[in-house]
Design an enzyme around this catalytic site. Structure first.
Site, PDB file in Angstrom:
ATOM      1  N   PRO A  87       0.777  -1.188   0.060  1.00 60.45           N
ATOM      2  CA  PRO A  87      -0.026   0.066  -0.003  1.00 60.45           C
ATOM      3  C   PRO A  87       0.917   1.319  -0.104  1.00 60.45           C
ATOM      4  O   PRO A  87       0.388   2.255  -0.345  1.00 60.45           O
ATOM      5  CB  PRO A  87      -0.723  -0.032   1.343  1.00 60.45           C
ATOM      6  N   GLU A 115       1.142  -8.633   8.474  1.00 62.09           N
ATOM      7  CA  GLU A 115       1.267  -7.295   8.384  1.00 62.09           C
ATOM      8  C   GLU A 115       2.173  -6.630   7.460  1.00 62.09           C
ATOM      9  O   GLU A 115       2.652  -5.449   7.146  1.00 62.09           O
ATOM     10  CB  GLU A 115       1.588  -6.661   9.854  1.00 62.09           C
ATOM     11  N   ARG A 153      -1.395  -6.878 -20.898  1.00 64.45           N
ATOM     12  CA  ARG A 153      -2.384  -6.325 -21.879  1.00 64.45           C
ATOM     13  C   ARG A 153      -1.409  -5.605 -23.097  1.00 64.45           C
ATOM     14  O   ARG A 153      -1.813  -5.298 -24.092  1.00 64.45           O
ATOM     15  CB  ARG A 153      -3.224  -5.620 -21.581  1.00 64.45           C
ATOM     16  N   ASP A 168      -8.758   1.364 -24.994  1.00 70.49           N
ATOM     17  CA  ASP A 168      -9.362   1.184 -23.641  1.00 70.49           C
ATOM     18  C   ASP A 168      -9.493   2.741 -22.705  1.00 70.49           C
ATOM     19  O   ASP A 168      -8.649   3.597 -23.248  1.00 70.49           O
ATOM     20  CB  ASP A 168      -9.006   0.131 -22.978  1.00 70.49           C
TER      21      ASP A 168
HETATM   22  C1  4FV Z   1      -1.512  -4.011  -1.484  1.00 66.33           C
HETATM   23  C2  4FV Z   1      -1.952  -3.085  -1.923  1.00 66.33           C
HETATM   24  C3  4FV Z   1      -1.736  -4.610  -0.110  1.00 66.33           C
HETATM   25  C4  4FV Z   1      -0.375  -5.364   2.948  1.00 66.33           C
HETATM   26  C5  4FV Z   1      -0.253  -6.317   3.800  1.00 66.33           C
HETATM   27  C6  4FV Z   1      -0.283  -7.632   1.659  1.00 66.33           C
HETATM   28  C7  4FV Z   1      -0.985  -6.286   1.576  1.00 66.33           C
HETATM   29  C8  4FV Z   1      -0.114  -7.751   3.326  1.00 66.33           C
HETATM   30  N1  4FV Z   1      -0.448  -4.595  -2.072  1.00 66.33           N
HETATM   31  N2  4FV Z   1      -1.237  -2.924  -3.313  1.00 66.33           N
HETATM   32  N3  4FV Z   1      -2.876  -2.289  -1.644  1.00 66.33           N
HETATM   33  N4  4FV Z   1      -0.700  -5.624   0.284  1.00 66.33           N
HETATM   34  O1  4FV Z   1      -2.443  -4.339   0.559  1.00 66.33           O
HETATM   35  O2  4FV Z   1      -0.307  -3.694  -3.299  1.00 66.33           O
HETATM   36  O3  4FV Z   1       1.380  -8.098   3.476  1.00 66.33           O
END
Ligand code: 4FV
Length: 215
Positions: A87, A115, A153, A168
């Protein structure tokens, strides 16, 4: 294009990659996806790959040793950048997906669980962090599937029509906007008619109508 995916759950990808466009792309040698189970690299008995976070806090983290050894082994097979699905990462977009497809022959995708991962793996081995959106998933595997799909793609030959990816939403042909409404047969469905202009055969008029519907 080759993807190597480091994950605790390689089987999660099977049904998604064994169908349709991505399956054909693999059969035609346009796309290769290899999986590496991080747990296989654990030096702990019972294949332990997680532990509690220093400083306290909820949940568990992926320990560095299995990750380090897995990624290091994969880097011998794949010279592409190591991309950690997180994230925190840069947001995946049409442009970023196209760039990966154009600039890289191969990528290594790292899928976290719990986590997340010990930060020293980011310090030592991760080249880029990539996010598919501002929310938290239970694992990086879904994000990795999205990344493989969106980048694939743009691999020449994967989509039937070479220009499709640019026609697209967000594509160059649409000036980066979201695409116009689409209709197919029948001409009338539940009392709703397909806009007359689309059935007129007047390509200039159709183009004008479509441009007017871009958002
Ligand atoms: C995520 C996202 C995501 C965080 C903790 C996997 C998780 C666990 N990956 N974009 N949003 N990953 O939430 O790519 O390890």
């Amino acid at each position: 294009m080759r993807f190597d995916v480091c994950t605790l759950f390689p089987d999660m990808f099977t049904s998604y990659l064994d169908d349709s466009i991505l399956k054909r792309a693999q059969d035609e040698g346009l796309l290769e996806v290899h999986f590496h189970n991080i747990r296989d690299y654990s030096e702990e008995k019972h294949g332990k790959v997680d532990d509690t976070p220093y400083g306290g806090g909820a949940g568990m983290l992926m320990t560095p040793q299995p990750l380090y050894d897995c990624i290091t082994a994969v880097k011998k097979l794949n010279k592409g950048p190591v991309i950690y699905m997180s994230p925190r990462g840069k947001k995946l977009s049409h442009t970023r997906a196209k760039r990966y497809a154009r600039r890289n022959d191969s990528l290594i995708l790292l899928c976290g669980r719990y986590e997340g991962i010990d930060e020293r793996i980011c310090d030592l081995l991760v080249d880029e962090e990539l996010s598919i959106g501002d929310y938290v998933l239970t694992g990086g595997e879904l994000a990795a599937m999205v990344v493989i799909d969106a980048i694939s793609r743009f691999i020449p030959g994967v989509l039937g029509d070479e220009n499709s990816a640019e026609e697209d939403s967000f594509g160059r042909r649409l000036g980066g906007k979201k695409e116009y409404p689409h209709y197919t047969k029948p001409a009338v469905f539940k009392g709703l008619e397909v806009p007359e202009v689309l059935r007129s055969g007047h390509h200039a008029e159709i183009e004008k109508w479509r441009k007017g519907k871009l958002r």
